[in-house]
Scaffold this motif. Structure first.
Motif, PDB file in Angstrom:
ATOM      1  N   LEU B  88       0.898  -1.155   0.000  1.00 26.18           N
ATOM      2  CA  LEU B  88       0.000   0.000   0.000  1.00 26.18           C
ATOM      3  C   LEU B  88       0.939   1.207   0.000  1.00 26.18           C
ATOM      4  N   LYS B 150      -9.727   1.572   2.190  1.00 26.39           N
ATOM      5  CA  LYS B 150     -10.119   0.218   2.605  1.00 26.39           C
ATOM      6  C   LYS B 150      -9.978  -0.755   1.431  1.00 26.39           C
ATOM      7  N   ILE B 153      -6.462  -1.608   0.943  1.00 27.23           N
ATOM      8  CA  ILE B 153      -5.988  -2.540   1.981  1.00 27.23           C
ATOM      9  C   ILE B 153      -6.410  -3.971   1.599  1.00 27.23           C
ATOM     10  N   LEU B 166       3.053  -1.452   4.271  1.00 28.10           N
ATOM     11  CA  LEU B 166       1.902  -0.539   4.276  1.00 28.10           C
ATOM     12  C   LEU B 166       2.347   0.869   4.667  1.00 28.10           C
ATOM     13  N   LEU B 169      -1.124   3.634   6.180  1.00 25.89           N
ATOM     14  CA  LEU B 169      -2.369   2.888   5.948  1.00 25.89           C
ATOM     15  C   LEU B 169      -3.589   3.496   6.617  1.00 25.89           C
ATOM     16  N   VAL B 181      -8.783  -1.201  12.037  1.00 27.92           N
ATOM     17  CA  VAL B 181      -7.508  -1.475  11.350  1.00 27.92           C
ATOM     18  C   VAL B 181      -6.430  -1.818  12.374  1.00 27.92           C
TER      19      VAL B 181
END
Lengths: 261, 321
Positions: B88, B150, B153, B166, B169, B181
């Motif tokens: 991400l 989202k 993710i 990530l 995030l 999360v």
């Protein structure tokens, strides 16, 4: 590589679903542009014996010009768009090479370009009462041209990748339009020396061959030298294009400019 | 904890530009990430976190240094290794906006060598966890910023990666989703190794096993949250004391080297006192004085320091405080 086709086909289907509304104006644009080119060439060359063969010659040049623009669009332009959006970096995080992704995309988009050009040829044929492709070997010439076209598109993509300035990219785009204009000019108005130089570029060579095949009715077996030249230059362009793209990709990673979002 | 090293970065250096305009973004950064741990990269804006993350993923080539992922040299084996990594990225578009969430997940899974069928169940499971199951057929461009995050993710998780990288995030997520999360990240540790970066210090402190603080391209500290706390902050306690006589014990407390009275409030029979200790064991000397003057601690609070302060101390060069 196994799922790359699946991925790109799914993406293409999504793209094509949104296309029907855009295709009609595109076809009209293509025809108006062709009409202008055809009209201009009649003015330049004058009253020729057969206006139909001039239209056919223009049409053959136009087809290759269209394929060249489509290849550039599906590789160089597409890459630059993704780079500006930020998705280009994500494509680099794949288990397949970035070149494979864009090559598969270009091949899939070739289907779209073939559909468009076939419809366009039919329209022009009906309006101007000309048959453009009369020799089945024209398909072979187009097929051999494909690696050359993609090589040229990768070469441009590489150049764009190394550029930061938007102005420089705009100038490059203008330069490409200018460089491809000779495709639309009947080669008979060019000097033999210029024609010889152009024959080393697969796009121009293929147009000259298509005109010989379909208008002058020269069979392919009498064009051995032209054919070999087309095969070699097309492969050479493909290899050079990929090499330059590779070098540019490495340089972009070094400069940290893979993404320009 | 399993000591198997999943990712190792050694002496990474990166300079952008040349001559007078040259900026050293990363300067000799080294670290190793162990299997099934949550490793956090922390630093202020422009510290070099994103450049470091991009070097790990071969999106930026380092000028110097080496990176090994799953014991293999990068970028030589990048294509193979990428099958096992979920990512991400901060700031960039992680997804195609004209495609639906489902189409995006399938597309990026395909590019990582997984079929749509392989990731379908996981995608639906994560979508349910993140309460986005009713958005799977919607185009990403039409979703809110939080929903897009989202979806990104889910895209990173759907391929069951062994390593998750990530970057920022929590960006665009609302408070409730942040908590979800946070919980999710802790659970992910069971199945994956995580490298995370975030500006949210509370989040980093809560979820990370180890933290690497970077500032101006250099590593300024590394360790667990409590190790960092020990390195930077003095022990600090608030005492509520019951006393029988005048506060004469204060004079003796002042004489202990390494103990500082940072707050005092005296009443008739109780005193409230805040003491800062250079070394935690100095508390025994304080108790000796309390006994000597028959002062009884009725309440003791460990004040510590908020993690924000610790982070600030490191970034402002407070490591040598």
């Amino acid at each position: 590589m196994k799922y790359l086709w699946e991925a790109e086909l799914r993406r293409f289907v999504k793209f094509i679903k949104n296309m029907p509304t855009a295709n009609l104006p595109f076809l009209i644009f293509l025809y108006i542009l062709f009409w202008l080119i055809n009209f201009s060439s009649t003015l330049v060359i004058g009253n020729v014996e057969s206006s139909k063969s001039l239209t056919a010659a223009n049409m053959l040049g136009y087809v290759i010009w269209f394929f060249a623009m489509f290849s550039i669009s599906s590789i160089a332009q597409n890459m630059e768009d993704e780079r500006m959006q930020g998705t280009f970096e994500h494509l680099h995080l794949s288990s397949v090479s970035i070149k494979s992704i864009f090559l598969v995309r270009a091949l899939i988009h070739a289907i779209e370009s073939i559909v468009i050009i076939v419809i366009f040829i039919l329209i022009v044929g009906l309006i101007h009462r000309v048959v453009v492709f009369t020799n089945v070997y024209s398909l072979l010439v187009l097929l051999i041209l494909l690696p050359g076209l993609y090589g040229f598109a990768f070469l441009l993509a590489g150049l764009v990748l190394m550029m930061r300035s938007k102005e420089a990219k705009n100038w490059l785009a203008i330069l490409i339009y200018v460089l491809l204009v000779p495709l639309l000019i009947p080669e008979r108005i060019l000097s033999p020396a210029v024609r010889e130089i152009f024959s080393y570029f697969p796009m121009f060579q293929s147009v000259m061959m298509l005109r010989k095949l379909n208008i002058d009715k020269i069979p392919l077996n009498l064009m051995e030298v032209d054919f070999v030249k087309l095969v070699i230059t097309s492969i050479l362009f493909f290899v050079i294009g990929l090499l330059i793209f590779d070098i540019a990709d490495k340089k972009a990673k070094k400069k940290g400019i893979l993404g320009m979002y | 904890m399993d000591d198997k090293i999943v990712l190792k970065a050694e002496n990474l250096e990166k300079t952008f530009g040349a001559g007078k305009k040259a900026v050293k973004a990363v300067d000799g950064v080294s670290f190793a990430v162990r299997e099934k741990e949550i490793f956090a990269l922390l630093g202020p804006n422009g510290a070099g976190k994103t450049t470091t993350v991009k070097m790990l993923l071969n999106l930026v080539s380092p000028d110097k240094g080496s990176i090994q992922i799953f014991g293999e040299d990068m970028p030589k084996v990048q294509k193979e290794v990428m099958k096992e990594i979920g990512t991400l990225l901060e700031g960039s578009r992680n997804l195609y906006w004209h495609m639906t969430v489902r189409e995006n997940v399938y597309y990026f899974a395909n590019l990582r060598g997984k079929s749509a069928r392989e990731v379908k169940d996981d995608m639906e499971m994560w979508a349910e966890r993140l309460r986005i199951q009713d958005k799977l057929e919607e185009e990403v461009g039409k979703l809110s910023r939080g929903m897009q995050q989202k979806a990104a993710i889910i895209c990173a998780l759907a391929t069951k990666p062994k390593l998750l990288i990530l970057d920022e995030l929590l960006l665009g997520l609302d408070i409730i989703t942040r908590f979800e999360v946070e919980k999710l990240v802790k659970e992910l540790k069971e199945i994956s190794t995580l490298i995370i970066s975030s500006h949210d210090l509370r989040f980093i402190e809560k979820v990370s096993d180890r933290i690497l603080i970077i500032n101006k391209g250099k590593v300024v500290a590394e360790g667990t949250a409590s190790e960092l706390r020990h390195k930077i902050s003095y022990a600090k306690y608030r005492f509520t004391l019951r006393k029988n006589e005048e506060s004469r014990y204060l004079e003796e407390l002042k004489s202990i080297r390494g103990v500082e009275i940072s707050f005092y409030e005296g009443n008739i029979d109780t005193d409230i006192l805040e003491l800062t200790f250079e070394k935690p064991e100095l508390i025994y000397d304080v108790f000796d004085i309390f006994r000597k003057f028959s002062v009884i601690p009725v309440e003791i609070d460990n004040l510590g320091e908020p993690f924000e302060e610790i982070f600030k101390s490191f970034v402002e060069g407070g490591e040598n405080k």
